[in-house]
Design a protein around this motif. Sequence first.
Motif, short mmCIF file in Angstrom:
data_model
loop_
_atom_site.label_atom_id
_atom_site.label_comp_id
_atom_site.label_asym_id
_atom_site.label_seq_id
_atom_site.Cartn_x
_atom_site.Cartn_y
_atom_site.Cartn_z
N ALA A 231 -3.20 10.75 -1.00
CA ALA A 231 -3.65 11.11 0.33
C ALA A 231 -4.45 12.42 0.36
O ALA A 231 -5.01 12.77 1.39
N VAL A 232 -4.51 13.13 -0.76
CA VAL A 232 -5.35 14.33 -0.81
C VAL A 232 -6.82 13.98 -1.02
O VAL A 232 -7.68 14.85 -1.00
N SER A 233 -7.11 12.70 -1.22
CA SER A 233 -8.46 12.25 -1.54
C SER A 233 -9.30 12.06 -0.28
O SER A 233 -8.99 11.23 0.58
N LYS A 234 -10.40 12.80 -0.20
CA LYS A 234 -11.36 12.65 0.90
C LYS A 234 -11.98 11.25 0.87
O LYS A 234 -12.14 10.60 1.91
N THR A 235 -12.29 10.78 -0.33
CA THR A 235 -12.89 9.45 -0.47
C THR A 235 -11.95 8.38 0.06
O THR A 235 -12.36 7.47 0.79
N ASN A 236 -10.69 8.44 -0.32
CA ASN A 236 -9.73 7.43 0.15
C ASN A 236 -9.68 7.38 1.67
O ASN A 236 -9.65 6.30 2.27
N LEU B 52 0.84 -1.20 0.00
CA LEU B 52 0.00 0.00 0.00
C LEU B 52 0.88 1.25 0.00
O LEU B 52 1.71 1.43 0.89
N THR B 53 0.67 2.11 -1.00
CA THR B 53 1.48 3.32 -1.11
C THR B 53 0.58 4.54 -1.30
O THR B 53 -0.48 4.46 -1.92
N PHE B 54 1.05 5.67 -0.78
CA PHE B 54 0.35 6.94 -0.92
C PHE B 54 1.32 7.98 -1.48
O PHE B 54 2.48 8.06 -1.05
#
Length: 263
Positions: A234-239, A80-82
């Motif tokens: 990581a800027v994703s609210k959904t994620n 898992l990478t961000f």
Amino acid sequence: MNIKLVLLSTLLSLNLFSSSSFTGSSMSEYASNLNTKEYDWYYESRNNGEPPLSPKETRDIISKYPVYYLGNTDKKVIYLTFDEGYENGYTERILDILKKHKVPAAFFVVEPYIKSNPEIVKRMEAEGHLVCNHSAHHPSMASVLDLEKFKIELQEVEKVYKEVTGKDIAKFFRPPMGKYSELSLKYTTDLGYKTIFWSFAYRDWIPEEQPSHDFAMNKIVNKTHNGAIILLHAVSKTNAEILDQLITKWKADGYEIKSLEEL
């Protein structure tokens, strides 16, 4: 013919020393014979949960270097990478969820991110995650032909990370925007890094155009495969909002999340 160049060519052909020992112009002279054409990373999806294929036009090129877009495809393992170009207020929530599930992740950061968010970066390191290099200024690394300028893009991140944490940054590099060339892969390797691409990503990086929870879950889960290197932004609210459910689902499906260090 220049005697130094003749000697250099002879030593290379005899493999008496590695290219990683080259510095300055000598390395640039050697590497100038490599392809500088810019490529965009992509993967060829396959059916029935089979791992995707690498780009056919650069398959021979990437096989020469420590380039990874997959891990162990014989086991139900995920990496898992961000990517962290900037902070949008969700990283600490992501870290809370990773801590809850006791799973590692890799965060690819640019220099301004470290400077602007030193406490988050220190938390990443303290909680056992890898903080990895995503360049200082987020250029296409294929466009950076000069070795010294290329080195600066990586070394500035290394320097700031060490100032913040007192530790050396993990030697994994994700080329910004997935742009690369044979020359950039060579430079990256000679600077001691492994290049990390991905075998899954989706359109999650635009804050104003976030996918629904159902769409994101279905997209990610349906494309998960053995050895997947998952790229999330990581800027994703959904994620951030689905990550707890997503990790729970992965575990229920028998997947184990491992560190890039196990590649």
